[in-house]
Design a protein around this motif. Structure first.
Motif, PDB file in Angstrom:
ATOM      1  N   ALA A  27       0.869  -1.186   0.000  1.00 20.53           N
ATOM      2  CA  ALA A  27       0.000   0.000   0.000  1.00 20.53           C
ATOM      3  C   ALA A  27       0.898   1.225   0.000  1.00 20.53           C
ATOM      4  O   ALA A  27       1.879   1.277   0.667  1.00 20.53           O
ATOM      5  N   GLY A  28       0.581   2.239  -0.712  1.00 16.83           N
ATOM      6  CA  GLY A  28       1.470   3.360  -0.986  1.00 16.83           C
ATOM      7  C   GLY A  28       1.773   4.342   0.107  1.00 16.83           C
ATOM      8  O   GLY A  28       1.513   5.523  -0.063  1.00 16.83           O
ATOM      9  N   ASP A  29       2.330   3.922   1.230  1.00 15.56           N
ATOM     10  CA  ASP A  29       2.810   4.865   2.241  1.00 15.56           C
ATOM     11  C   ASP A  29       3.986   5.627   1.654  1.00 15.56           C
ATOM     12  O   ASP A  29       4.634   5.179   0.726  1.00 15.56           O
ATOM     13  N   ARG A  30       4.265   6.810   2.172  1.00 15.75           N
ATOM     14  CA  ARG A  30       5.378   7.635   1.676  1.00 15.75           C
ATOM     15  C   ARG A  30       6.400   7.872   2.778  1.00 15.75           C
ATOM     16  O   ARG A  30       6.058   8.000   3.939  1.00 15.75           O
ATOM     17  N   LEU A  31       7.651   7.986   2.352  1.00 14.37           N
ATOM     18  CA  LEU A  31       8.731   8.360   3.251  1.00 14.37           C
ATOM     19  C   LEU A  31       9.367   9.635   2.714  1.00 14.37           C
ATOM     20  O   LEU A  31       9.629   9.752   1.519  1.00 14.37           O
ATOM     21  N   SER A  32       9.612  10.564   3.614  1.00 10.79           N
ATOM     22  CA  SER A  32      10.238  11.826   3.220  1.00 10.79           C
ATOM     23  C   SER A  32      11.743  11.748   3.464  1.00 10.79           C
ATOM     24  O   SER A  32      12.235  10.822   4.101  1.00 10.79           O
ATOM     25  N   GLU A  33      12.445  12.753   2.975  1.00 11.12           N
ATOM     26  CA  GLU A  33      13.877  12.834   3.242  1.00 11.12           C
ATOM     27  C   GLU A  33      14.133  12.941   4.741  1.00 11.12           C
ATOM     28  O   GLU A  33      15.119  12.408   5.241  1.00 11.12           O
ATOM     29  N   ALA A  34      13.233  13.601   5.472  1.00 10.06           N
ATOM     30  CA  ALA A  34      13.371  13.700   6.927  1.00 10.06           C
ATOM     31  C   ALA A  34      13.227  12.319   7.576  1.00 10.06           C
ATOM     32  O   ALA A  34      13.947  11.992   8.519  1.00 10.06           O
ATOM     33  N   ASP A  35      12.296  11.496   7.072  1.00 10.95           N
ATOM     34  CA  ASP A  35      12.134  10.131   7.595  1.00 10.95           C
ATOM     35  C   ASP A  35      13.404   9.318   7.380  1.00 10.95           C
ATOM     36  O   ASP A  35      13.837   8.570   8.253  1.00 10.95           O
ATOM     37  N   LEU A  36      13.982   9.465   6.192  1.00 10.57           N
ATOM     38  CA  LEU A  36      15.145   8.663   5.819  1.00 10.57           C
ATOM     39  C   LEU A  36      16.451   9.187   6.397  1.00 10.57           C
ATOM     40  O   LEU A  36      17.409   8.433   6.546  1.00 10.57           O
ATOM     41  N   THR A  55      10.283   8.239  -7.037  1.00  9.58           N
ATOM     42  CA  THR A  55      10.942   9.545  -6.882  1.00  9.58           C
ATOM     43  C   THR A  55      10.290  10.433  -5.835  1.00  9.58           C
ATOM     44  O   THR A  55      10.940  11.300  -5.273  1.00  9.58           O
ATOM     45  N   ARG A  56       9.013  10.217  -5.555  1.00  8.73           N
ATOM     46  CA  ARG A  56       8.296  11.022  -4.560  1.00  8.73           C
ATOM     47  C   ARG A  56       8.338  10.415  -3.160  1.00  8.73           C
ATOM     48  O   ARG A  56       7.750  10.939  -2.238  1.00  8.73           O
ATOM     49  N   GLY A  57       9.004   9.259  -3.017  1.00 10.61           N
ATOM     50  CA  GLY A  57       9.103   8.604  -1.726  1.00 10.61           C
ATOM     51  C   GLY A  57       7.977   7.628  -1.450  1.00 10.61           C
ATOM     52  O   GLY A  57       7.879   7.096  -0.340  1.00 10.61           O
ATOM     53  N   LYS A  58       7.140   7.353  -2.440  1.00 13.84           N
ATOM     54  CA  LYS A  58       6.042   6.396  -2.262  1.00 13.84           C
ATOM     55  C   LYS A  58       6.606   4.977  -2.288  1.00 13.84           C
ATOM     56  O   LYS A  58       7.378   4.618  -3.177  1.00 13.84           O
ATOM     57  N   ILE A  59       6.209   4.174  -1.317  1.00 12.47           N
ATOM     58  CA  ILE A  59       6.653   2.783  -1.257  1.00 12.47           C
ATOM     59  C   ILE A  59       5.873   1.987  -2.299  1.00 12.47           C
ATOM     60  O   ILE A  59       4.652   1.919  -2.248  1.00 12.47           O
ATOM     61  N   VAL A  60       6.589   1.397  -3.243  1.00 17.01           N
ATOM     62  CA  VAL A  60       5.930   0.618  -4.293  1.00 17.01           C
ATOM     63  C   VAL A  60       6.165  -0.883  -4.142  1.00 17.01           C
ATOM     64  O   VAL A  60       5.379  -1.674  -4.639  1.00 17.01           O
ATOM     65  N   LYS A  61       7.233  -1.281  -3.466  1.00 19.96           N
ATOM     66  CA  LYS A  61       7.534  -2.698  -3.246  1.00 19.96           C
ATOM     67  C   LYS A  61       8.160  -2.878  -1.867  1.00 19.96           C
ATOM     68  O   LYS A  61       8.781  -1.968  -1.328  1.00 19.96           O
ATOM     69  N   LYS A  62       7.987  -4.093  -1.322  1.00 17.69           N
ATOM     70  CA  LYS A  62       8.539  -4.406  -0.005  1.00 17.69           C
ATOM     71  C   LYS A  62       8.981  -5.863   0.004  1.00 17.69           C
ATOM     72  O   LYS A  62       8.290  -6.723  -0.536  1.00 17.69           O
ATOM     73  N   ALA A  63      10.142  -6.123   0.600  1.00 12.47           N
ATOM     74  CA  ALA A  63      10.643  -7.487   0.749  1.00 12.47           C
ATOM     75  C   ALA A  63      11.136  -7.675   2.174  1.00 12.47           C
ATOM     76  O   ALA A  63      11.943  -6.891   2.661  1.00 12.47           O
ATOM     77  N   ALA A  64      10.632  -8.699   2.857  1.00 13.89           N
ATOM     78  CA  ALA A  64      11.111  -9.059   4.189  1.00 13.89           C
ATOM     79  C   ALA A  64      12.057 -10.232   4.026  1.00 13.89           C
ATOM     80  O   ALA A  64      11.709 -11.230   3.404  1.00 13.89           O
ATOM     81  N   GLY A  65      13.256 -10.111   4.561  1.00 12.91           N
ATOM     82  CA  GLY A  65      14.272 -11.134   4.361  1.00 12.91           C
ATOM     83  C   GLY A  65      15.218 -10.691   3.265  1.00 12.91           C
ATOM     84  O   GLY A  65      15.056  -9.636   2.661  1.00 12.91           O
ATOM     85  N   GLN A  66      16.229 -11.513   3.015  1.00 10.21           N
ATOM     86  CA  GLN A  66      17.258 -11.158   2.024  1.00 10.21           C
ATOM     87  C   GLN A  66      16.730 -11.390   0.614  1.00 10.21           C
ATOM     88  O   GLN A  66      16.460 -12.511   0.224  1.00 10.21           O
ATOM     89  N   PRO A  67      16.590 -10.309  -0.175  1.00 10.35           N
ATOM     90  CA  PRO A  67      16.103 -10.468  -1.551  1.00 10.35           C
ATOM     91  C   PRO A  67      17.238 -10.882  -2.488  1.00 10.35           C
ATOM     92  O   PRO A  67      18.408 -10.664  -2.206  1.00 10.35           O
TER      93      PRO A  67
END
Length: 149
Positions: free
Chosen positions: A32-41, A109-121
Protein backbone atom coordinates in the motif's frame (compact mmCIF):
# COMPACT_ATOMS: atom_id res chain seq x y z
CA UNK A 1 1.89 -43.90 21.98
CA UNK A 2 0.40 -40.43 22.60
CA UNK A 3 3.89 -38.98 22.99
CA UNK A 4 4.81 -40.30 19.55
CA UNK A 5 1.79 -38.60 17.94
CA UNK A 6 2.61 -35.31 19.68
CA UNK A 7 6.20 -35.52 18.47
CA UNK A 8 5.10 -36.29 14.90
CA UNK A 9 2.54 -33.47 14.93
CA UNK A 10 5.15 -31.03 16.22
CA UNK A 11 7.62 -32.15 13.56
CA UNK A 12 4.99 -31.79 10.83
CA UNK A 13 3.97 -28.31 12.03
CA UNK A 14 7.61 -27.20 12.17
CA UNK A 15 8.18 -28.47 8.63
CA UNK A 16 5.13 -26.61 7.30
CA UNK A 17 6.20 -23.38 9.01
CA UNK A 18 9.74 -23.77 7.62
CA UNK A 19 8.52 -24.36 4.07
CA UNK A 20 6.16 -21.36 4.21
CA UNK A 21 8.91 -19.14 5.54
CA UNK A 22 11.37 -20.26 2.86
CA UNK A 23 8.84 -19.53 0.13
CA UNK A 24 8.12 -16.03 1.48
CA UNK A 25 11.63 -15.05 2.57
CA UNK A 26 13.04 -12.23 0.45
CA UNK A 27 10.06 -12.12 -1.91
CA UNK A 28 9.33 -8.66 -3.26
CA UNK A 29 5.65 -7.79 -2.92
CA UNK A 30 3.45 -4.87 -3.83
CA UNK A 31 2.54 -2.65 -0.91
CA UNK A 32 0.00 0.00 0.00
CA UNK A 33 1.47 3.36 -0.99
CA UNK A 34 2.81 4.86 2.24
CA UNK A 35 5.38 7.64 1.68
CA UNK A 36 8.73 8.36 3.25
CA UNK A 37 10.24 11.83 3.22
CA UNK A 38 13.88 12.83 3.24
CA UNK A 39 13.37 13.70 6.93
CA UNK A 40 12.13 10.13 7.60
CA UNK A 41 15.15 8.66 5.82
CA UNK A 42 17.76 11.07 7.11
CA UNK A 43 19.03 11.23 3.52
CA UNK A 44 17.93 12.46 0.13
CA UNK A 45 15.68 10.52 -2.19
CA UNK A 46 17.19 9.06 -5.34
CA UNK A 47 16.77 10.88 -8.62
CA UNK A 48 14.90 7.90 -10.09
CA UNK A 49 14.24 5.57 -7.10
CA UNK A 50 15.40 4.80 -3.57
CA UNK A 51 16.20 1.44 -1.97
CA UNK A 52 15.60 1.60 1.79
CA UNK A 53 17.05 -1.17 3.95
CA UNK A 54 16.04 -1.70 7.58
CA UNK A 55 18.85 -3.52 9.41
CA UNK A 56 20.07 -4.38 12.89
CA UNK A 57 23.62 -4.65 14.18
CA UNK A 58 23.79 -8.44 14.53
CA UNK A 59 21.77 -9.39 11.45
CA UNK A 60 23.89 -11.62 9.18
CA UNK A 61 21.52 -11.45 6.14
CA UNK A 62 21.60 -7.64 6.47
CA UNK A 63 25.26 -7.62 5.41
CA UNK A 64 24.56 -9.59 2.25
CA UNK A 65 21.51 -7.42 1.53
CA UNK A 66 23.63 -4.28 1.96
CA UNK A 67 26.06 -5.63 -0.64
CA UNK A 68 23.27 -6.51 -3.09
CA UNK A 69 21.58 -3.11 -2.77
CA UNK A 70 24.90 -1.27 -3.12
CA UNK A 71 25.61 -3.19 -6.34
CA UNK A 72 22.15 -2.42 -7.71
CA UNK A 73 22.39 1.28 -6.83
CA UNK A 74 25.73 1.45 -8.67
CA UNK A 75 24.33 -0.46 -11.62
CA UNK A 76 21.16 1.60 -12.10
CA UNK A 77 21.77 5.36 -12.53
CA UNK A 78 19.74 7.63 -10.27
CA UNK A 79 19.02 4.94 -7.67
CA UNK A 80 20.06 5.63 -4.08
CA UNK A 81 20.55 3.07 -1.29
CA UNK A 82 19.68 4.21 2.25
CA UNK A 83 20.23 1.96 5.26
CA UNK A 84 18.27 2.57 8.46
CA UNK A 85 19.11 1.07 11.84
CA UNK A 86 15.78 -0.45 12.90
CA UNK A 87 16.67 -0.29 16.60
CA UNK A 88 17.23 3.46 16.52
CA UNK A 89 14.18 4.21 14.35
CA UNK A 90 11.41 2.32 16.15
CA UNK A 91 8.96 5.05 15.10
CA UNK A 92 9.41 4.09 11.44
CA UNK A 93 9.50 0.37 12.22
CA UNK A 94 6.10 0.62 13.91
CA UNK A 95 4.62 2.97 11.32
CA UNK A 96 5.65 0.73 8.42
CA UNK A 97 4.95 -2.57 10.22
CA UNK A 98 8.53 -3.84 9.83
CA UNK A 99 8.54 -7.27 11.46
CA UNK A 100 12.06 -8.50 10.69
CA UNK A 101 15.43 -7.50 9.32
CA UNK A 102 16.46 -7.08 6.68
CA UNK A 103 13.39 -5.47 5.19
CA UNK A 104 13.82 -3.64 1.89
CA UNK A 105 11.48 -0.94 0.59
CA UNK A 106 11.56 0.32 -2.99
CA UNK A 107 10.49 3.97 -3.25
CA UNK A 108 9.64 5.99 -6.34
CA UNK A 109 10.94 9.55 -6.88
CA UNK A 110 8.30 11.02 -4.56
CA UNK A 111 9.10 8.60 -1.73
CA UNK A 112 6.04 6.40 -2.26
CA UNK A 113 6.65 2.78 -1.26
CA UNK A 114 5.93 0.62 -4.29
CA UNK A 115 7.53 -2.70 -3.25
CA UNK A 116 8.54 -4.41 0.00
CA UNK A 117 10.64 -7.49 0.75
CA UNK A 118 11.11 -9.06 4.19
CA UNK A 119 14.27 -11.13 4.36
CA UNK A 120 17.26 -11.16 2.02
CA UNK A 121 16.10 -10.47 -1.55
CA UNK A 122 17.85 -11.79 -4.64
CA UNK A 123 19.58 -9.25 -6.87
CA UNK A 124 17.34 -10.18 -9.82
CA UNK A 125 14.23 -9.56 -7.71
CA UNK A 126 15.50 -6.13 -6.64
CA UNK A 127 16.18 -5.19 -10.27
CA UNK A 128 12.70 -6.36 -11.28
CA UNK A 129 11.13 -4.39 -8.42
CA UNK A 130 12.99 -1.27 -9.53
CA UNK A 131 11.32 -1.53 -12.92
CA UNK A 132 8.03 -0.66 -11.20
CA UNK A 133 9.51 2.31 -9.35
CA UNK A 134 12.16 3.80 -11.60
CA UNK A 135 11.09 6.75 -13.64
CA UNK A 136 12.67 6.87 -17.06
CA UNK A 137 15.72 9.12 -17.33
CA UNK A 138 15.10 12.53 -18.86
CA UNK A 139 14.96 11.96 -22.59
CA UNK A 140 17.60 13.60 -24.61
CA UNK A 141 16.10 15.83 -27.20
CA UNK A 142 16.63 14.40 -30.60
CA UNK A 143 17.88 16.76 -33.19
CA UNK A 144 16.00 16.85 -36.43
CA UNK A 145 19.09 18.23 -38.12
CA UNK A 146 21.03 15.87 -40.36
CA UNK A 147 24.26 14.63 -38.87
CA UNK A 148 27.34 16.42 -40.04
CA UNK A 149 30.44 14.56 -40.99
Amino acid sequence: MTGLWVALATLALGTVIGVVRLRRDGRVRDTAGDRLSEADLGAGLGERATLVQFSTAFCQPCRATRRILAEVSELVPGVTHVEIDAESRLDLVRRLDIMRTPTVLVLDTRGKIVKKAAGQPRKADVLAALAAAVTPPPSQELSHQPDEM
